[in-house]
Design a protein around this motif. Structure first.
Motif, PDB file in Angstrom:
ATOM      1  N   THR A 145      22.552  -4.065  -8.948  1.00  0.00           N
ATOM      2  CA  THR A 145      22.788  -3.885  -7.516  1.00  0.00           C
ATOM      3  C   THR A 145      22.954  -2.407  -7.169  1.00  0.00           C
ATOM      4  OG1 THR A 145      23.871  -6.037  -7.352  1.00  0.00           O
ATOM      5  CG2 THR A 145      24.320  -4.463  -5.591  1.00  0.00           C
ATOM      6  N   SER A 146      23.683  -1.683  -8.009  1.00  0.00           N
ATOM      7  CA  SER A 146      23.919  -0.254  -7.773  1.00  0.00           C
ATOM      8  C   SER A 146      22.611   0.527  -7.841  1.00  0.00           C
ATOM      9  CB  SER A 146      24.922   0.292  -8.792  1.00  0.00           C
ATOM     10  OG  SER A 146      26.135  -0.415  -8.743  1.00  0.00           O
ATOM     11  N   CYS A 147      21.754   0.168  -8.796  1.00  0.00           N
ATOM     12  CA  CYS A 147      20.439   0.828  -8.901  1.00  0.00           C
ATOM     13  C   CYS A 147      19.590   0.533  -7.667  1.00  0.00           C
ATOM     14  CB  CYS A 147      19.708   0.363 -10.162  1.00  0.00           C
ATOM     15  SG  CYS A 147      20.373   1.055 -11.681  1.00  0.00           S
ATOM     16  N   TYR A 148      19.667  -0.713  -7.184  1.00  0.00           N
ATOM     17  CA  TYR A 148      18.930  -1.090  -5.974  1.00  0.00           C
ATOM     18  C   TYR A 148      19.402  -0.244  -4.788  1.00  0.00           C
ATOM     19  CZ  TYR A 148      17.421  -3.815  -1.943  1.00  0.00           C
ATOM     20  OH  TYR A 148      16.871  -4.193  -0.748  1.00  0.00           O
ATOM     21  N   LEU A 149      20.717  -0.124  -4.632  1.00  0.00           N
ATOM     22  CA  LEU A 149      21.266   0.682  -3.542  1.00  0.00           C
ATOM     23  C   LEU A 149      20.867   2.149  -3.681  1.00  0.00           C
ATOM     24  CD1 LEU A 149      24.903  -0.764  -3.283  1.00  0.00           C
ATOM     25  CD2 LEU A 149      22.985  -1.201  -1.743  1.00  0.00           C
ATOM     26  N   PHE A 150      20.877   2.642  -4.923  1.00  0.00           N
ATOM     27  CA  PHE A 150      20.507   4.033  -5.193  1.00  0.00           C
ATOM     28  C   PHE A 150      19.065   4.297  -4.756  1.00  0.00           C
ATOM     29  CE2 PHE A 150      18.708   7.146  -8.282  1.00  0.00           C
ATOM     30  CZ  PHE A 150      19.406   8.263  -7.861  1.00  0.00           C
ATOM     31  N   HIS A 151      18.164   3.390  -5.145  1.00  0.00           N
ATOM     32  CA  HIS A 151      16.750   3.568  -4.769  1.00  0.00           C
ATOM     33  C   HIS A 151      16.550   3.394  -3.262  1.00  0.00           C
ATOM     34  CE1 HIS A 151      15.581   4.048  -8.861  1.00  0.00           C
ATOM     35  NE2 HIS A 151      15.920   2.838  -9.215  1.00  0.00           N
ATOM     36  N   GLU A 152      17.317   2.485  -2.670  1.00  0.00           N
ATOM     37  CA  GLU A 152      17.252   2.286  -1.222  1.00  0.00           C
ATOM     38  C   GLU A 152      17.686   3.554  -0.493  1.00  0.00           C
ATOM     39  OE1 GLU A 152      18.557  -1.538   1.242  1.00  0.00           O
ATOM     40  OE2 GLU A 152      20.272  -0.280   0.764  1.00  0.00           O
ATOM     41  N   LEU A 153      18.769   4.165  -0.990  1.00  0.00           N
ATOM     42  CA  LEU A 153      19.250   5.408  -0.385  1.00  0.00           C
ATOM     43  C   LEU A 153      18.266   6.546  -0.588  1.00  0.00           C
ATOM     44  CD1 LEU A 153      23.009   5.207  -1.460  1.00  0.00           C
ATOM     45  CD2 LEU A 153      22.141   5.079   0.875  1.00  0.00           C
ATOM     46  N   GLN A 154      17.625   6.572  -1.759  1.00  0.00           N
ATOM     47  CA  GLN A 154      16.612   7.596  -2.007  1.00  0.00           C
ATOM     48  C   GLN A 154      15.472   7.509  -1.007  1.00  0.00           C
ATOM     49  OE1 GLN A 154      15.739   6.986  -6.285  1.00  0.00           O
ATOM     50  NE2 GLN A 154      16.189   9.154  -6.552  1.00  0.00           N
ATOM     51  N   LEU A 155      15.014   6.288  -0.750  1.00  0.00           N
ATOM     52  CA  LEU A 155      13.926   6.091   0.204  1.00  0.00           C
ATOM     53  C   LEU A 155      14.362   6.512   1.600  1.00  0.00           C
ATOM     54  CD1 LEU A 155      12.548   2.626  -0.986  1.00  0.00           C
ATOM     55  CD2 LEU A 155      11.419   4.838  -1.202  1.00  0.00           C
ATOM     56  N   ALA A 156      15.605   6.173   1.959  1.00  0.00           N
ATOM     57  CA  ALA A 156      16.119   6.525   3.278  1.00  0.00           C
ATOM     58  C   ALA A 156      16.282   8.035   3.437  1.00  0.00           C
ATOM     59  CB  ALA A 156      17.459   5.835   3.515  1.00  0.00           C
ATOM     60  N   SER A 157      16.522   8.712   2.300  1.00  0.00           N
ATOM     61  CA  SER A 157      16.725  10.173   2.347  1.00  0.00           C
ATOM     62  C   SER A 157      15.414  10.926   2.432  1.00  0.00           C
ATOM     63  CB  SER A 157      17.497  10.627   1.091  1.00  0.00           C
ATOM     64  OG  SER A 157      18.774  10.048   1.080  1.00  0.00           O
TER      65      SER A 157
END
Length: 368
Positions: free
Chosen positions: A356-368
């Motif tokens: 889940t943390s990796c998913y959030l990390f990649h989601e935040l990367q895309l948003a950034s």
């Protein structure tokens, strides 16, 4: 009028479930931890010894410069105390925090007591991935400009807050979960290449808390980890969120330890968690002052309250433990290690939290 307002706020604060959760459950879990420490001493179990100054000098000789230690939340309390202690141990300490003014003050304080201290400061908002990525670029640029090996040897995820009201980050997360856990996870992820690139053993130290004992059941889905699940609560469950964030740090520590053990390129990277105990810092600044002062007074009378310098001993123990020590939980100083809660050792929960943390990390990367 001002006195009436203060009294009214204090009474309203006391008349909440979250206050009594802190007052009763946190005190019981602290007493339980102290009892475990006492049992450990009675059994005369030996703690882990720290690396000797010669070991640190040897690492410095290999690197061609002092080993670099990055400490988050270094503007006060435990972070500042740990920075001071590790600067004396021979580390080049990189202080990280949100306030440049407070960072400058801590650097001046350390220099006044240790003129030979090697220090560098960077601003960082752990609740923002953009800020974390900017920090990584800044520290890489600093390493390159300083013509020193592009690696760090020690990352201490110490930053944490106790927010008594719901605040949402620019990325839509609960601020307490974002700073206390998600930010620490993301920072570790982006700095992992620099840790793995170290020609000498490197380490991640995650600062958890005895409050994790109060979590008996936990979900590791996106809404829980990001904290968005709690935003709809009529009464903001700040005590529970704080407990969740500290349990997440433990689960993350043990899962990263497991993955490091399986990865050949990370054979010299170790991971430990630490519990400083009850420490008099400004973490309770959002609690009405009369209540926080009373709490500190009671803890002090019971002999359970420590100064930041005493509390930082477990952090320094974790930082200076021999390189082969990994996946353990330091508590109470003197190299003492204890067992954390049964739930914190749930391998399936740790794997799910990692995913889940990796998913959030990649989601935040895309948003950034």
């Amino acid at each position: 009028m001002e006195v009436v307002k203060v009294v009214t706020e204090a009474i309203q604060f006391i008349c909440t479930v979250q206050f009594w959760r802190m007052a009763v459950l946190w005190t019981l879990s602290l007493i339980f931890s102290v009892f475990n420490l006492f049992s450990h001493k009675i059994s005369k179990s030996k703690g882990y010894s720290r690396s000797s100054p010669q070991d640190i000098k040897s690492n410095a000789a290999t690197l061609g410069r002092l080993p670099i230690c990055v400490i988050t939340g270094a503007t006060s309390g435990l972070g500042a105390a740990a920075a001071h202690a590790l600067s004396k141990e021979g580390f080049y300490v990189v202080l990280v925090g949100r306030s440049s003014e407070l960072l400058s003050k801590v650097m001046s304080d350390i220099k006044s007591q240790n003129n030979d201290a090697s220090l560098k400061a960077f601003q960082l908002d752990l609740s923002s991935l953009k800020s974390i990525i900017k920090f990584k670029s800044s520290i890489q640029q600093w390493l390159m400009d300083s013509n020193i090996h592009p690696s760090i040897q020690l990352l201490i995820n110490n930053a944490g807050i106790l927010a008594t009201s719901c605040r949402i980050t620019s990325e839509g997360y609960d601020q307490m979960m974002a700073i206390n856990y998600v930010g620490a996870f993301c920072l570790t992820k982006v700095l992992l290449p620099l840790l793995e690139n170290s020609p000498v053993p490197s380490r991640v130290v995650n600062v958890s808390s005895f409050t994790h004992w109060n979590v008996w059941k936990m979900q590791s889905d996106r809404k829980t980890v990001s904290g968005t699940r709690f935003m709809k609560s009529r009464c903001y469950p700040y005590a529970q969120i704080y407990e969740y964030s500290k349990l997440c740090l433990l689960l993350f520590s043990y899962e990263l330890h497991r993955q490091v053990g399986q990865a050949e390129k990370s054979h010299h990277l170790s991971v430990v968690a630490v519990d400083p105990g009850a420490v008099k810092t400004n973490i309770m600044r959002e609690v009405p002052s009369c209540i926080s002062q009373m709490a500190y007074m009671v803890l002090d009378l019971l002999g359970l309250l420590q100064s930041p310098e005493s509390g930082a001993r477990s952090i320094v123990d974790g930082a200076l433990a021999p390189p082969e020590i990994s996946g353990v939980y330091f508590c109470g100083g003197n190299g003492c290690c204890l067992k954390s809660s049964v739930l914190s050792h749930n391998a399936k929960l740790a794997e799910d939290l990692w995913a889940t943390s990796c998913y959030l990390f990649h989601e935040l990367q895309l948003a950034s």
